[in-house]
Design an enzyme around this catalytic site. Structure first.
Site, short mmCIF file in Angstrom:
data_model
loop_
_atom_site.label_atom_id
_atom_site.label_comp_id
_atom_site.label_asym_id
_atom_site.label_seq_id
_atom_site.Cartn_x
_atom_site.Cartn_y
_atom_site.Cartn_z
CD GLU A 1 -2.82 -1.38 2.33
OE1 GLU A 1 -2.67 -0.60 3.29
OE2 GLU A 1 -3.69 -2.28 2.32
CD GLU B 1 -3.34 -6.15 3.68
OE1 GLU B 1 -4.28 -5.50 4.19
OE2 GLU B 1 -2.14 -5.90 3.89
#
Length: 332
Positions: A152, A248
């Protein structure tokens, strides 16, 4: 230790095309990336040892995940990182499946007094002892693994800079490659949670094709699943010759407790995205009760919902049926 290799035989391809037509999904693109499955999607779960076991037990022996999620950060002292590696090996050995592959989130945050990312310091060599400890831990674990370096990366919560992130990525990857560790690197975007950022801005964080094995993106809220942005991201990954991992995934703000309603809102569209996007070759589901983990870890996840599949039989049975498709690769 089982290695995944890609052998392209005409007879296998013919069988695969028939299976795709009969099983409701688009034929996968195959890029020959490290640990990339041929014509299939790796199935994983987590993201703590107990959560993984609950998830695997709920799905049953024939759908046992092949990817096992875990996390570590370079902000920790080297001895902590080495202890983490010992714990990962202990937990994986206890499961007793030689083909189970760690999917590791490696962070570089939280070490500065102002909360900023450590990427620039990692890039200039200030955290070489931690990188060395991480490499030692990977060698001790001794399994084919995926590492999402600075996952991220564009998210504001990480405070990474473009130059710092690229420099740190190359430094970490160089260290792993010099030791010939069995690791595939995953360049993993925060996706919708990070904005999403325009893809041309995202590419300022890209280390280059020679430094990256897979692309990745994390998917949480229902609105993220159908975004054109994800389509564009996956198609661009294909142009770079990289498969995509959904690193995720969890039904944020939806959960499972409302059964069919939750399936229709999140799970159905999510799996349709996988089936229809040929660059996607792996996903990892977070099987958590988010309020519990919010209180335990101190994050603002209180309203994310209960994503534990075992808590609703309607969602669980539909999930099992989805994973029975020939598209998905499980642990043997």
């Amino acid at each position: 230790m089982k290695k995944r290799t890609i052998g392209i035989l005409a007879s296998i391809l013919c069988i695969g095309l028939v299976a795709c037509a009969n099983d409701g999904y688009v034929e996968r693109k195959n890029f020959g990336a490290l640990y990339e499955p041929l014509d299939r999607v790796l199935h994983g779960g987590g993201q703590d040892p107990a959560g993984f076991l609950e998830y695997a037990d709920a799905l049953g022996e024939d759908r046992y995940p092949v990817l096992w999620m875990t996390y570590i950060g370079l902000e920790h002292p080297p001895e902590h990182i080495l202890d983490w590696g010992k714990g990962v090996k202990r937990d994986l050995d206890a499961i007793g499946r030689d083909d189970l592959m760690p999917q590791i989130g490696l962070s570089m945050t939280g070490g500065n007094d102002d909360g900023s990312g450590l990427d620039a310091l990692v890039a200039r060599g200030d955290y070489d002892a931690q990188i060395e400890a991480f490499c030692e831990a990977l060698a001790f674990i001794g399994r084919d693994s995926f590492v999402r370096i600075g996952y991220e990366f564009e998210g504001s919560w990480n405070n990474y800079s473009e130059a710092g992130f690229v420099g740190s990525w190359k430094r970490i990857t160089t260290a792993m490659r010099e030791r010939d560790l069995p690791v595939a690197t995953v360049w993993c975007s925060g996706g919708g949670s990070a904005g999403p950022r325009p893809i041309e801005e995202l590419m300022a964080f890209y280390p280059g094709d020679e430094w990256v094995d897979w692309w990745g993106v994390d998917v949480f809220s229902p609105g993220e699943i159908g975004m054109d942005w994800i389509t564009d991201f996956c198609e661009l990954s294909g142009e770079h010759g990289k498969p995509v991992m959904l690193g995720e995934v969890t039904p944020r703000h939806v959960g499972v407790l409302d059964g069919q309603k939750d399936w229709d809102e999140w799970f159905g569209p999510f799996f349709e995205r996988i089936r229809s996007q040929p660059e996607i070759k792996a996903f990892c589901y977070i099987n958590w009760e988010w309020d519990y983990w919010s209180r335990k870890l101190g994050f603002q996840w209180h309203d994310w919902g209960d994503a534990r599949l075992q808590m609703n039989e309607t969602v669980l049975e539909a999930y099992r049926m989805e994973l029975d498709r020939s598209l998905y690769e499980h642990s043997e």
